[in-house]
Design an enzyme around this catalytic site. Structure first.
Site, short mmCIF file in Angstrom:
data_model
loop_
_atom_site.label_atom_id
_atom_site.label_comp_id
_atom_site.label_asym_id
_atom_site.label_seq_id
_atom_site.Cartn_x
_atom_site.Cartn_y
_atom_site.Cartn_z
N GLY A 1 0.87 -1.19 0.00
CA GLY A 1 0.00 0.00 0.00
C GLY A 1 0.90 1.23 0.00
N GLY B 1 0.04 4.33 -0.54
CA GLY B 1 -0.76 5.56 -0.41
C GLY B 1 -0.14 6.51 0.59
CG ASP C 1 -0.72 1.04 -4.34
OD1 ASP C 1 -0.75 1.58 -3.22
OD2 ASP C 1 -1.73 0.94 -5.07
CG ASN D 1 -10.06 -2.09 4.15
OD1 ASN D 1 -9.86 -1.88 2.96
ND2 ASN D 1 -10.16 -1.12 5.03
CG ASN E 1 -7.98 1.79 11.06
OD1 ASN E 1 -7.78 1.21 12.13
ND2 ASN E 1 -7.53 3.00 10.80
NE ARG F 1 -4.14 10.90 16.07
CZ ARG F 1 -4.70 10.02 15.24
NH1 ARG F 1 -5.47 9.06 15.72
NH2 ARG F 1 -4.51 10.13 13.94
CG HIS G 1 -6.77 2.46 16.38
ND1 HIS G 1 -6.27 3.58 17.01
CD2 HIS G 1 -6.77 2.75 15.06
CE1 HIS G 1 -5.99 4.49 16.10
NE2 HIS G 1 -6.29 4.02 14.91
N1 APR Z 1 -2.81 -4.28 -2.91
C1 APR Z 1 -1.92 -3.29 -2.72
N2 APR Z 1 -2.30 -2.02 -2.50
C2 APR Z 1 -3.61 -1.76 -2.47
C3 APR Z 1 -4.59 -2.75 -2.65
C4 APR Z 1 -4.15 -4.07 -2.89
N3 APR Z 1 -5.00 -5.07 -3.10
N4 APR Z 1 -5.82 -2.17 -2.57
C5 APR Z 1 -5.63 -0.88 -2.33
N5 APR Z 1 -4.29 -0.61 -2.27
C6 APR Z 1 -3.61 0.66 -2.05
C7 APR Z 1 -4.29 1.82 -2.73
O1 APR Z 1 -4.02 1.83 -4.14
C8 APR Z 1 -3.68 3.00 -2.00
O2 APR Z 1 -2.51 3.48 -2.66
O3 APR Z 1 -3.61 1.03 -0.68
C9 APR Z 1 -3.30 2.41 -0.64
C10 APR Z 1 -4.04 3.05 0.52
O4 APR Z 1 -3.60 4.35 0.60
P1 APR Z 1 -4.54 5.59 0.98
O5 APR Z 1 -5.84 5.45 0.29
O6 APR Z 1 -3.74 6.83 0.79
O7 APR Z 1 -4.85 5.36 2.52
P2 APR Z 1 -3.92 5.65 3.77
O8 APR Z 1 -4.20 6.99 4.32
O9 APR Z 1 -2.52 5.30 3.46
O10 APR Z 1 -4.49 4.60 4.82
C11 APR Z 1 -4.35 3.21 4.60
O11 APR Z 1 -4.08 2.69 6.92
O12 APR Z 1 -4.17 4.09 8.73
C12 APR Z 1 -4.88 3.16 7.98
O13 APR Z 1 -7.19 3.79 8.19
C13 APR Z 1 -6.11 3.75 7.33
O14 APR Z 1 -6.99 1.66 6.59
C14 APR Z 1 -6.32 2.82 6.18
C15 APR Z 1 -4.89 2.45 5.78
#
Ligand code: APR
Length: 311
Positions: free
Chosen positions: A8, A10, A32, A94, A119, A150, A174
């Site tokens: 991931g 992101g 990703d 998720n 989460n 926090r 959490h």
């Molecule tokens: N395989 C790999 N990556 C994936 C997949 C998958 N099957 N499905 C989604 N993703 C990637 C998305 O493409 C995205 O880049 O997961 C990333 C999630 O990033 P964001 O949407 O920016 O979310 P982020 O703020 O990083 O939070 C991710 O962590 O803190 C927790 O609550 C939050 O559950 C959330 C997670």
């Protein structure tokens, strides 16, 4: 050099990579599903390294084979809840993402320790342990360091005292029922419930419980990522350096605190083996009641998961 793969790429994943690279803690692989994005972010980070002189490699990929022989796998892949999506819908989506991330990563790094951030955190850590069949030492959920940080930040804002003098401990799930321990938290050794008047302390506890939501409301298009990613980097560092650091983490309960077969936020000793020991605090009746309420709420999400996914 150690190797850390982050599934991931992101906000949280890429920021974790940034903190890790800046500390020269490991070579990093960002994975990703989106094509080009992890490659672009990692190249950008590689181009930043000459400026700070840190010799780490950062690779972006859509292919789990590139994560081969990682010491640590950090799972942040997932989607955020969108309007019209129920909690169960989100849980199922998720769970599929995290389950695949965990099992695919394990194929290439059979000795890795897993840190889960997606989460609902406690439940995603539970899923990861069940899907990988790893011992509990090697599957850790990140939440308590963030929630405690926090609270420390809010105490510092209220008192004007250096963060270095402020220790806070937030345990439990959490979520809104998390357990900020005001009697164990302290400023330079003085328990927080002696240092601050009750109304100020209560406001800090409430703000801590809603800390994630406060940021979501401000950002509008996402959730917190600087502090969550740094929390997970602190866990990574403790493991890679075998520090025996005591921090609150989501851990699999095997009778500790009277809890069984669930993930829950408790103080853990983190070292080279992952969770090397769980520390049990002595609670008074009020703390015990908060702890039990939080456990019941986490257990409910675990049960919801079990009704959606075969584990
Ligand atoms: N395989 C790999 N990556 C994936 C997949 C998958 N099957 N499905 C989604 N993703 C990637 C998305 O493409 C995205 O880049 O997961 C990333 C999630 O990033 P964001 O949407 O920016 O979310 P982020 O703020 O990083 O939070 C991710 O962590 O803190 C927790 O609550 C939050 O559950 C959330 C997670």
């Amino acid at each position: 050099m150690n190797k850390v793969s982050i599934i991931g790429a992101g906000n949280t994943g890429a920021t974790a990579a940034h903190w890790l690279a800046e500390r020269e803690l490991a070579d990093i692989v960002l994975v990703d599903v989106v094509e080009g994005m992890p490659q672009g972010k990692s190249l950008d980070m590689m181009e930043a390294m000459p400026i700070i002189g840190k010799d780490v490699k950062v690779i972006g990929t859509n292919n789990y084979a590139d994560t081969k022989d990682s010491d640590i796998i950090i799972i942040t892949a997932g989607v955020a809840r969108k309007p019209g999506m129920s909690r169960d819908d989100l849980l199922k989506i998720n769970a599929d993402i995290v389950g695949t991330a965990a099992t695919e990563s394990l194929k290439f790094s059979p000795n890795a320790i897993f840190i889960v951030l997606t989460n609902p955190l406690d439940t995603m850590a539970y899923l990861t342990m069940k899907m990988t069949k790893l011992p509990r030492e090697r599957v850790i959920g990140q939440a308590g360091i963030l929630d405690s940080a926090r609270m420390r930040a809010f105490v510092a804002m209220e008192t004007g005292v250096s963060l270095e003098n402020i220790q806070c401990y937030v345990l439990g799930g959490h979520g809104d029922e998390m357990v900020p321990l005001t009697r164990h938290s302290n400023i330079a050794g003085i328990p927080l419930n002696e240092y601050l008047p009750a109304d100020k302390l209560e406001a800090i506890v409430n703000r801590t419980r809603k800390g994630g939501g406060e940021i979501v409301n401000l950002l509008k298009t996402g959730s917190a990522y600087y502090a969550p990613s740094l929390a997970c980097v602190q866990m990574t560092e403790a493991i890679l350096k075998d520090k025996k650091l005591i921090v609150p983490c989501a851990a699999y309960m095997n009778g500790e605190y009277g809890l069984n077969d669930m993930y829950f936020g408790v103080p853990c000793v983190l070292g080279a083996k992952g969770i090397e020991r769980i520390i049990e605090y002595k609670f008074d009746d009020a703390e015990k009641a908060m702890f039990e309420k939080s456990a019941a709420s986490v257990k409910e999400t675990h049960e919801a998961l079990k009704s959606l996914v075969t584990l």
